[in-house]
Design a protein around this motif. Structure first.
Motif, PDB file in Angstrom:
ATOM      1  N   LYS A 197       0.559  -1.863   0.057  1.00 31.44           N
ATOM      2  CA  LYS A 197       0.170  -0.450   0.435  1.00 31.44           C
ATOM      3  C   LYS A 197       0.737   1.370   0.043  1.00 31.44           C
ATOM      4  O   LYS A 197       1.890   1.270   0.854  1.00 31.44           O
ATOM      5  CB  LYS A 197      -0.776   0.338   1.560  1.00 31.44           C
ATOM      6  N   GLY A 198       0.678   2.018  -0.842  1.00 30.58           N
ATOM      7  CA  GLY A 198       1.283   3.399  -1.258  1.00 30.58           C
ATOM      8  C   GLY A 198       0.650   4.486  -1.473  1.00 30.58           C
ATOM      9  O   GLY A 198       1.237   5.197  -2.032  1.00 30.58           O
ATOM     10  N   LYS A 218       1.745  10.925   6.190  1.00 30.61           N
ATOM     11  CA  LYS A 218       2.875  10.421   5.452  1.00 30.61           C
ATOM     12  C   LYS A 218       3.381   9.102   5.906  1.00 30.61           C
ATOM     13  O   LYS A 218       3.637   8.370   4.803  1.00 30.61           O
ATOM     14  CB  LYS A 218       4.054  11.818   5.828  1.00 30.61           C
ATOM     15  N   CYS A 219       2.753   8.731   6.716  1.00 28.20           N
ATOM     16  CA  CYS A 219       3.206   7.355   7.224  1.00 28.20           C
ATOM     17  C   CYS A 219       2.177   5.981   6.477  1.00 28.20           C
ATOM     18  O   CYS A 219       2.483   4.843   5.949  1.00 28.20           O
ATOM     19  CB  CYS A 219       3.215   6.980   8.219  1.00 28.20           C
ATOM     20  N   ASP A 220       1.448   6.275   5.472  1.00 31.44           N
ATOM     21  CA  ASP A 220       0.401   5.912   4.716  1.00 31.44           C
ATOM     22  C   ASP A 220       0.790   4.836   3.773  1.00 31.44           C
ATOM     23  O   ASP A 220       0.271   3.794   3.244  1.00 31.44           O
ATOM     24  CB  ASP A 220      -1.041   6.375   5.188  1.00 31.44           C
ATOM     25  N   THR A 306       0.026  -0.311   6.381  1.00 32.59           N
ATOM     26  CA  THR A 306      -0.807   0.536   7.007  1.00 32.59           C
ATOM     27  C   THR A 306      -2.444   0.862   7.444  1.00 32.59           C
ATOM     28  O   THR A 306      -2.427   1.614   6.346  1.00 32.59           O
ATOM     29  CB  THR A 306      -0.138   2.165   7.419  1.00 32.59           C
ATOM     30  N   LEU A 307      -3.199  -0.041   7.279  1.00 31.02           N
ATOM     31  CA  LEU A 307      -3.961  -0.340   6.566  1.00 31.02           C
ATOM     32  C   LEU A 307      -5.337  -0.177   7.671  1.00 31.02           C
ATOM     33  O   LEU A 307      -6.119   0.444   7.123  1.00 31.02           O
ATOM     34  CB  LEU A 307      -4.769  -1.873   6.350  1.00 31.02           C
ATOM     35  N   THR A 308      -5.575  -0.690   8.628  1.00 33.33           N
ATOM     36  CA  THR A 308      -6.144  -0.578  10.021  1.00 33.33           C
ATOM     37  C   THR A 308      -5.814   0.295  10.626  1.00 33.33           C
ATOM     38  O   THR A 308      -5.031   0.106  11.570  1.00 33.33           O
ATOM     39  CB  THR A 308      -7.142  -1.699  10.327  1.00 33.33           C
ATOM     40  N   ASP A 400      -0.958  -6.564   8.409  1.00 31.70           N
ATOM     41  CA  ASP A 400      -1.246  -4.772   9.150  1.00 31.70           C
ATOM     42  C   ASP A 400      -0.302  -4.281  10.172  1.00 31.70           C
ATOM     43  O   ASP A 400      -0.464  -4.780  10.873  1.00 31.70           O
ATOM     44  CB  ASP A 400      -3.080  -5.008   9.514  1.00 31.70           C
ATOM     45  N   LEU A 401      -0.255  -3.507   9.090  1.00 27.19           N
ATOM     46  CA  LEU A 401       1.637  -3.349  10.135  1.00 27.19           C
ATOM     47  C   LEU A 401       0.697  -1.838  10.918  1.00 27.19           C
ATOM     48  O   LEU A 401       1.811  -0.640  11.178  1.00 27.19           O
ATOM     49  CB  LEU A 401       2.851  -2.196   8.849  1.00 27.19           C
ATOM     50  N   ALA A 402       0.662  -2.632  11.824  1.00 27.55           N
ATOM     51  CA  ALA A 402       0.713  -1.389  13.600  1.00 27.55           C
ATOM     52  C   ALA A 402       2.268  -1.037  13.644  1.00 27.55           C
ATOM     53  O   ALA A 402       1.645   0.388  15.004  1.00 27.55           O
ATOM     54  CB  ALA A 402      -0.371  -2.089  13.854  1.00 27.55           C
ATOM     55  N   ALA A 403       2.678  -1.892  13.441  1.00 27.64           N
ATOM     56  CA  ALA A 403       4.314  -1.319  14.817  1.00 27.64           C
ATOM     57  C   ALA A 403       4.801  -0.541  13.748  1.00 27.64           C
ATOM     58  O   ALA A 403       6.198  -0.858  13.470  1.00 27.64           O
ATOM     59  CB  ALA A 403       4.250  -2.773  15.350  1.00 27.64           C
ATOM     60  N   ALA A 404       4.391  -0.305  12.233  1.00 25.44           N
ATOM     61  CA  ALA A 404       5.492   0.571  11.284  1.00 25.44           C
ATOM     62  C   ALA A 404       6.151   1.460  11.721  1.00 25.44           C
ATOM     63  O   ALA A 404       7.069   2.736  10.957  1.00 25.44           O
ATOM     64  CB  ALA A 404       5.003   0.402   9.807  1.00 25.44           C
TER      65      ALA A 404
END
Length: 435
Positions: A197-198, A218-220, A306-308, A400-404
């Motif tokens: 996802k960009g 910006k992190c999305d 970084t979805l939800t 789902d990158l909750a820790a990114a």
């Protein structure tokens, strides 16, 4: 004449700190720099916490000295760097250890730098170009081919999700389709496909975010950065099989040309989707990427996003969430994550999650029309994605990158991108594809 900053040496000390530095002090001065006092149990986290303390002292360059296990060195790097300075740690040990750590740092630095860029600095087109350039430089241009599909060409080729999400911006949406093929055989099977996802900035669209929720968006595009860096790391570690990299890039903005609530998107596979929340846009762009990944025939497909916010609520900001219909593959993925010391937790996903966002006008809605997608929002998002993968979800993993990304600094991380997930995905590639 500018002076060259001194390189401070950092040692590991198993003995407690002298009393004058406080009971249980993690860090104390050493004649050549500083020493970290380690007690048995949670050593990696203690080292990372100590590194944050040293960064806060204003040190810019440090040399790890003496006996340092490899994982402790990596934990120190992760704790010491910050958004303004992604270098400054000199590793120690034998040549192979230093090489592995330096390769890892190279890939993480790319991802963190990309995620930390401002929205104005990183358009969808530029994100695709930078990712392609990084993989080409890492692998060698003779092993990489790619194309970038942008703007109205997305419509021509049927990639409606990316186009609809990104059409509200003056900066065109784009899809990167990159082919890493070290075999030299254009007929070689594609062993794996990575989808990222960009979303270079996410205002939420007409379902607009509040300021505090929009500030860090910006992190999305963290998913795109993660899978790109993971592919690069796997290449450096000896990946020999053909892998596709697909990035779904767009800005989710409001304008007279933006997509709207109540719109219906018809995807290439015929699935119709009613838009009930323009802030549930990540799954809309990933649906295109997953279909392209399936078209490649890849037996292994991994997407990262970084979805939800629901995933963050469920597992916190220290863990990434994993979803899969392929339970055996998910178990192996969790094992790889544990080996790489990246905290990952599996959340529920079943076929019936596809039905959790019903629509009276289309095959499905893209969310539930309530804040955060309602109960089970992260699983429902994964269920939506599962509509766009082949083989009943066998061979597919969704992270789902909750820790990114951290919006603010804490005891273990500076504010900004963490890179969490890169090692895990690289390890999955190497074990599942190269085996």
């Amino acid at each position: 004449m500018n002076s060259i900053p001194a390189v401070i040496q950092i040692f590991i000390q198993p003995q407690p700190a002298p009393e004058q530095f406080g009971t249980g002090a993690l860090v104390s001065p050493h004649s050549a720099g500083y020493q970290i006092h380690i007690k048995a149990g949670n050593e990696v986290r203690m080292v990372q916490k100590a590194a944050r303390l040293l960064d806060n002292l204003g040190l810019s360059q440090v040399q790890l000295a003496g006996e340092w296990p490899e994982e402790w060195q990596w934990a120190f790097y992760q704790g010491f760097v910050n958004a303004k300075r992604l270098t400054g740690v000199f590793f120690c040990g034998d040549a192979l250890t230093v090489q592995r750590l330096t390769q890892r740092e190279h890939c993480y630095r790319f991802a963190k730098h990309l995620v930390n860029k401002t929205p104005e600095q990183l358009s969808p087109q530029l994100l695709a170009e930078e990712a392609a350039a990084f993989i080409s430089a890492t692998a060698g241009a003779n092993q990489v081919t790619y194309r970038i599909i942008s703007g109205e060409q997305l419509v021509t080729e049927g990639w409606q999700g990316i186009y609809q999400v990104g059409r509200g911006s003056v900066r065109a949406p784009a899809m990167l389709e990159l082919d890493f093929n070290p075999t030299g055989n254009p007929e070689a099977p594609v062993a794996a496909a990575l989808v990222g996802k960009g979303i270079t900035f996410d205002s939420g669209g007409y379902s607009i975010k509040a300021t505090e929720g929009m500030l860090t968006m910006k992190c999305d595009m963290g998913g795109a950065a993660t899978v790109t860096a993971a592919l690069a790391l796997a290449i450096l570690q000896g990946l020999t099989q053909r892998v596709k990299l697909i990035l779904c890039c767009a800005e989710n903005l409001i304008s007279g040309h933006a997509y709207k609530l109540g719109d219906i998107i018809t995807y290439k596979n015929g699935t119709t989707v009613e838009i009930v929340n323009t802030d549930a846009e990540g799954r809309l762009v990933l649906a295109d990427g997953l279909q392209l990944a399936c078209d490649s025939g890849a037996a292994l497909i991994i997407d990262a996003a970084t979805l939800t916010g629901a995933a963050v609520t469920a597992v916190g900001a220290e863990y990434n969430a994993l979803f899969a219909l392929d339970k055996a593959l998910a178990k192996r993925a969790l094992d790889y994550a544990e080996q790489q010391q990246e905290l990952t937790w599996q959340l529920p996903l079943e076929k019936w999650h596809q039905q959790q966002c019903p629509s009276p006008y289309a095959d499905t809605a893209n969310s539930r029309p309530v804040k955060g997608g309602g109960a089970g929002g992260a699983s429902n998002a994964a269920g939506f994605l599962s509509r766009f993968v082949a083989n009943e979800g066998q061979g597919w993993l969704h992270f789902d990158l909750a820790a990114a990304f951290n919006g603010t600094a804490n005891a273990y991380w500076a504010a900004g991108a963490t890179g969490q997930g890169i090692r895990t995905i690289a390890s999955i590639l190497l074990h599942e594809v190269n085996a």
